[in-house]
Design a protein around this motif. Structure first.
Motif, PDB file in Angstrom:
ATOM      1  N   LEU A  19      11.804 107.655 112.212  1.00  0.00           N
ATOM      2  CA  LEU A  19      11.754 108.590 110.841  1.00  0.00           C
ATOM      3  C   LEU A  19      10.578 108.407 110.299  1.00  0.00           C
ATOM      4  O   LEU A  19       9.951 109.374 109.372  1.00  0.00           O
ATOM      5  N   LEU A  23       7.949 111.592 109.094  1.00  0.00           N
ATOM      6  CA  LEU A  23       7.560 111.795 107.693  1.00  0.00           C
ATOM      7  C   LEU A  23       6.104 111.703 107.616  1.00  0.00           C
ATOM      8  O   LEU A  23       5.319 112.435 106.652  1.00  0.00           O
ATOM      9  N   TRP A  24       5.428 110.936 108.167  1.00  0.00           N
ATOM     10  CA  TRP A  24       3.934 110.643 108.280  1.00  0.00           C
ATOM     11  C   TRP A  24       3.303 112.109 108.817  1.00  0.00           C
ATOM     12  O   TRP A  24       2.362 112.640 108.076  1.00  0.00           O
ATOM     13  N   ARG A  27       3.768 114.861 106.117  1.00  0.00           N
ATOM     14  CA  ARG A  27       2.684 114.667 105.001  1.00  0.00           C
ATOM     15  C   ARG A  27       1.249 114.949 105.409  1.00  0.00           C
ATOM     16  O   ARG A  27       0.504 114.974 104.675  1.00  0.00           O
TER      17      ARG A  27
END
Length: 63
Positions: A19, A23-24, A27
């Motif tokens: 996860l 998410l990294w 972004r």
């Protein structure tokens, strides 16, 4: 039964790492242009390819 005491935390940590990696990547812009790479294949760079270089072993057999 005792193996579950090791496997469940390991699975939770691996899921959390997945996860965090997802998410990294969102972004940092990894998913901004999903169709760009496929479309770039269709466009020409405008530079011709260099002529092929004959292989030395093939020239010896022709003589």
């Amino acid at each position: 039964m005792t193996s579950l005491l090791f496997l469940i935390p390991i699975a939770l940590v691996m899921g959390l790492l997945g996860l965090v990696a997802f998410l990294w990547s969102v972004r940092s812009g990894q998913f901004e242009d999903l169709d760009g790479a496929g479309a770039r294949v269709l466009f020409d760079d405008g530079q011709p390819l260099p002529p092929p270089v004959p292989h030395p072993s093939k020239e010896k057999h022709l003589e």
